[in-house]
Scaffold this motif. Structure first.
Motif, short mmCIF file in Angstrom:
data_model
loop_
_atom_site.label_atom_id
_atom_site.label_comp_id
_atom_site.label_asym_id
_atom_site.label_seq_id
_atom_site.Cartn_x
_atom_site.Cartn_y
_atom_site.Cartn_z
N GLU A 1 0.84 -1.20 0.00
CA GLU A 1 0.00 0.00 0.00
C GLU A 1 0.87 1.26 0.00
N ILE A 2 1.94 1.24 0.79
CA ILE A 2 2.87 2.36 0.84
C ILE A 2 3.54 2.56 -0.52
N ASP A 3 4.00 1.47 -1.13
CA ASP A 3 4.66 1.57 -2.43
C ASP A 3 3.72 2.10 -3.50
N ALA A 4 2.46 1.67 -3.43
CA ALA A 4 1.47 2.18 -4.39
C ALA A 4 1.26 3.67 -4.22
N ALA A 5 1.26 4.13 -2.97
CA ALA A 5 1.08 5.55 -2.70
C ALA A 5 2.25 6.36 -3.23
N ILE A 6 3.46 5.83 -3.05
CA ILE A 6 4.66 6.54 -3.52
C ILE A 6 4.72 6.59 -5.05
N SER A 7 4.31 5.51 -5.68
CA SER A 7 4.43 5.44 -7.15
C SER A 7 3.33 6.20 -7.87
N ASN B 1 1.30 9.05 -9.44
CA ASN B 1 1.64 10.37 -9.97
C ASN B 1 0.56 11.36 -9.53
N ILE B 2 0.90 12.22 -8.55
CA ILE B 2 -0.09 13.14 -8.00
C ILE B 2 0.15 14.56 -8.51
N ASN B 3 -0.90 15.34 -8.52
CA ASN B 3 -0.83 16.76 -8.86
C ASN B 3 -0.86 17.54 -7.55
N ARG B 4 0.30 17.97 -7.09
CA ARG B 4 0.42 18.63 -5.79
C ARG B 4 -0.47 19.87 -5.72
N GLN B 5 -0.44 20.68 -6.76
CA GLN B 5 -1.21 21.92 -6.73
C GLN B 5 -2.71 21.64 -6.62
N GLU B 6 -3.15 20.62 -7.31
CA GLU B 6 -4.56 20.25 -7.27
C GLU B 6 -4.99 19.82 -5.87
N ILE B 7 -4.12 19.07 -5.20
CA ILE B 7 -4.44 18.62 -3.84
C ILE B 7 -4.43 19.79 -2.87
N LEU B 8 -3.48 20.69 -3.02
CA LEU B 8 -3.44 21.88 -2.17
C LEU B 8 -4.72 22.70 -2.32
N GLU B 9 -5.16 22.86 -3.54
CA GLU B 9 -6.38 23.63 -3.80
C GLU B 9 -7.61 22.93 -3.22
N LYS B 10 -7.62 21.60 -3.27
CA LYS B 10 -8.75 20.84 -2.74
C LYS B 10 -8.98 21.16 -1.27
N ASP C 1 -6.48 8.45 -0.27
CA ASP C 1 -6.76 9.87 -0.13
C ASP C 1 -5.90 10.49 0.97
N LEU C 2 -5.75 9.76 2.08
CA LEU C 2 -4.92 10.26 3.17
C LEU C 2 -3.45 10.26 2.78
N PHE C 3 -3.02 9.23 2.07
CA PHE C 3 -1.62 9.17 1.66
C PHE C 3 -1.26 10.32 0.72
N VAL D 1 -2.37 13.30 1.02
CA VAL D 1 -2.10 14.42 1.92
C VAL D 1 -0.73 14.26 2.56
N PHE D 2 -0.41 13.04 2.98
CA PHE D 2 0.93 12.78 3.51
C PHE D 2 2.01 13.27 2.54
N ARG D 3 1.80 13.00 1.27
CA ARG D 3 2.83 13.30 0.29
C ARG D 3 3.01 14.79 0.04
N LEU D 4 2.13 15.60 0.58
CA LEU D 4 2.32 17.05 0.51
C LEU D 4 3.39 17.52 1.50
N ALA D 5 3.65 16.69 2.52
CA ALA D 5 4.46 17.12 3.66
C ALA D 5 5.95 17.14 3.34
N ASP D 6 6.62 18.17 3.82
CA ASP D 6 8.08 18.23 3.81
C ASP D 6 8.63 17.62 5.10
N VAL D 7 7.87 17.75 6.18
CA VAL D 7 8.24 17.20 7.48
C VAL D 7 6.97 16.69 8.15
#
Length: 401
Positions: free
Chosen positions: A192-198, A200-209, A289-291, A293-299
């Motif tokens: 599940e973690i590997d699927a989340a990492i692989s 391809n997300i649109n960071r800007q789209e998630i931020l706007e959401k 969906d939660l992952f 959000v995780f991937r937006l994080a720098d820390v």
């Protein structure tokens, strides 16, 4: 086929349920599985059960886990707890318990009568996650008497979700019983973690959401927005960081909505667009969906005062997010200071602020902690291994191979 019944009597959900769900996913391959939980339980968690095709049933009579003030409120809460446990035990007794297993989220110091009653009827398992709070000596002696008494029930077994908890609880049970405790680590799902990492997300789209500003260094916390998770330490540190730099964003994802008083207190920090509190129902019912959000994080940070081995911290580390947490209970089993993450003392907002600023300014350290943290968690905290440990214990209790 033998049946395992997983049960608890509170509405809130969190790491304990995610931990059980990991075991359930493997157990249902070899057993009939049913989950018994109170009416009004969180819809998002129910969706998780639906996704895993797990049968569940509801009973009436949940308990309140929120702390209360005042003698009468405490008495009423205790009465409600007793009624809830009676209702749950009666509901469980409608099943044919003789050759089956009940894995229930109760603990001997609070629920000895319910556990004894069930242990007379069937094989009972519980999972203990973290040490008990400090109490007067007379109460500690009373707890030891309760743990000692339940130790003599041959149908009663205990898992601990981390080594720290096992070391702690061994002193409460009889010596012979303490040596039978198995550790079923709180763990992550590597595929599940590997699927989340692989993905391809649109960071800007998630931020706007989530109405989050762009181009800011994002510090994330995921957990209930409650005192023991260190919410005010998080906001105190946020205020200190924002006094030194404005290009930061603090985000807390909670699986329940805080009350009006807590929201006002958070607003009083005047962090403006530098802080956002998001509830899990805003995110969606899918784990992915939660992952995202995780991937937006720098820390990632989890400044808890009381904690077992938190799943959100393990998931952040497995996703390669440099992580900061506290030197309490089992957290050091995952976070090795300046090797797999950064450890601070609980309640030290100054240290948390400094750690965040250090990571913000030190790209090399972020990369080191990202790499080492991910490797450590993937190597040591695989939920499939934890589930196998539990299933072996289930089979041993039933006398089957």
């Amino acid at each position: 086929m033998r049946r395992i019944i997983y049960a608890w009597n509170y509405l809130e959900w969190g790491g304990a349920q995610i931990h059980l769900l990991a075991i359930i996913k493997e157990a249902k391959k070899e057993f009939d599985v049913v989950v018994v939980l109170p009416e009004g339980s969180n819809k998002q968690f129910i969706k998780f059960l639906d996704e895993e095709i797990v049968e569940y049933e509801f009973f009436k009579g949940h308990v309140t886990v929120e702390p209360v003030r005042g003698l009468m409120k405490k008495i009423n809460k205790h009465r409600k707890k007793i009624k809830s446990e009676r209702a749950l035990v009666r509901y469980l007794e409608k099943f044919d318990l003789a050759d089956n297993i009940v894995h229930i989220d109760l603990s001997p110091q609070q629920s000895i009568a319910a556990l004894m009653r069930l242990s007379w009827r069937t094989r009972v398992f519980i999972t203990l996650h973290n040490a008990l709070p400090a109490v007067p000596k007379w109460r500690d002696r009373l707890w030891k008497m309760k743990f000692g008494a339940i130790s003599h029930f041959k149908n009663f077994r205990v898992f601990c979700s981390n080594q720290n908890a096992k070391n702690y609880f061994k002193r409460y049970f009889t010596e012979e019983f303490g040596n039978t405790i198995e550790v079923t680590y709180t763990s992550i799902n590597p595929p599940e973690i590997d699927a989340a990492i692989s993905e391809n997300i649109n960071r800007q789209e998630i931020l706007e959401k989530y109405n989050l500003p762009s181009n800011k260094f994002l510090i994330l916390c995921v957990g209930q927005f409650i005192d023991r998770k260190g919410r005010w330490t998080f906001l105190d540190a946020a205020k200190k960081v924002c006094e030194k730099t404005d290009d930061v964003l603090f985000v807390w994802v909670s699986n329940s909505k805080p009350n009006a008083e807590d929201l006002k207190k958070a607003d009083d920090y005047n962090l403006g667009e530098n802080f956002r509190l998001i509830t899990s129902d805003e995110i969606g019912s899918e784990r992915m969906d939660l992952f995202r959000v995780f991937r937006l994080a720098d820390v990632f940070t989890l400044p808890s005062f009381v904690e077992g081995l938190p799943i959100s911290l393990l998931e952040a580390m497995a996703l390669g997010i440099p992580s900061i947490s506290t030197n309490v209970y089992a957290i050091p089993e995952a976070v090795k200071n300046l090797e797999t993450g950064i450890l601070i003392e609980a309640g030290d907002d100054e240290a948390l602020a400094n750690a965040i600023i250090t990571l913000k300014n030190d790209d090399r350290l972020r990369k080191k902690l990202s790499k080492n943290g991910r490797e450590w968690v993937l190597k040591n905290f695989d939920e499939r291994e934890a589930a196998r440990t539990a299933i072996v214990a289930y089979k041993e209790s039933l006398g089957v191979k």
